[in-house]
Design an enzyme around this catalytic site. Sequence first.
Site, mmCIF file in Angstrom:
data_model
loop_
_atom_site.group_PDB
_atom_site.id
_atom_site.type_symbol
_atom_site.label_atom_id
_atom_site.label_comp_id
_atom_site.label_asym_id
_atom_site.label_seq_id
_atom_site.Cartn_x
_atom_site.Cartn_y
_atom_site.Cartn_z
ATOM 1 N N ASP A 102 14.585 -1.059 13.454
ATOM 2 C CA ASP A 102 15.427 -0.195 12.604
ATOM 3 C C ASP A 102 14.798 1.194 12.584
ATOM 4 O OD1 ASP A 102 17.352 0.729 10.884
ATOM 5 O OD2 ASP A 102 16.666 -0.398 9.137
ATOM 6 N N GLU A 111 0.825 -1.202 0.000
ATOM 7 C CA GLU A 111 0.000 0.000 0.000
ATOM 8 C C GLU A 111 0.866 1.261 0.000
ATOM 9 O OE1 GLU A 111 -3.137 2.141 3.153
ATOM 10 O OE2 GLU A 111 -2.037 0.303 3.685
#
Length: 291
Positions: free
Chosen positions: A198, A95
Amino acid sequence: MLDDVNQLFDFVLKESLGSATILEDAFIQSAGHINTIAKLQTNKGVFILKWNHEELSPYKEEFKGLQLLDSLSQFKVPEPLHFGSNLSVNYLLMEFIPETPKTIKFWINLAESLATLHAQSNTHFGLDHDNYIGALPQSNKFHDNWIDFFINERLEPQIGLAYYEGLVDLSYLKNFQRIYPKLPTLIPKELPALLHGDLWSGNILATGDDMPALIDPAVYYGHREMELAFTKLFGGFESIFYATYSEIFPLQSGFQIREEIYLLYPLLVHANSFGPSYLTKVSHILKKYLG
């Protein structure tokens, strides 16, 4: 080359969204060291396509990481739609999330959502599957305590890879390993916390209503101080973010004294991915804690 890319676009869209999908326009958003990323406008909406030519593909694990964050957090994450390989290319279709400017309210919402994410715990440190950080494999073997996990699944694989690739010599390797016995006295014990893994500025997006979205996860259950240290690796977040997080889920005292310890991992990842210049900071951190 353009024909190959258009062929890839056409294959991925039809494989993921059906044969009636028509590509209307495409924009290359980035072509980095690891991934090429394109925004695809179609008759069924707008999507993001990531692809690379690496021998090992991280996209299956990224797909799973996005699903995990979506199910266990308050964050908006791009819905992963399909991953696979074609024409010697690995790809992930997901998306598209439109971005808005990052406001003060955004940083407050980010801190609140991150504290809620970190409240998700587990019986062990690690995850039930390995994944990637960037293009490098990331081992998530379960451990009962954070120190063992941090040493064996984070630091040792990266310093070992740096030695194998000739970025450091044996004396550097042995000096680095001198930090291990000091870790139990430096890092306080905490329950495992679900981490993005991260979390730096490039992996957060502001969306409508000042709500935060996360991309590029490297998820696992770890020490939440690791996550907070990550946020400071490339300049840090706004101060209101740290103040809000501390109000909701205070860190144990002394975090600022030990936070650079956690940076050894991402710095070694960057050294192994992009070159030895990051080792200067690693050496500085070792000198600080080893004398």
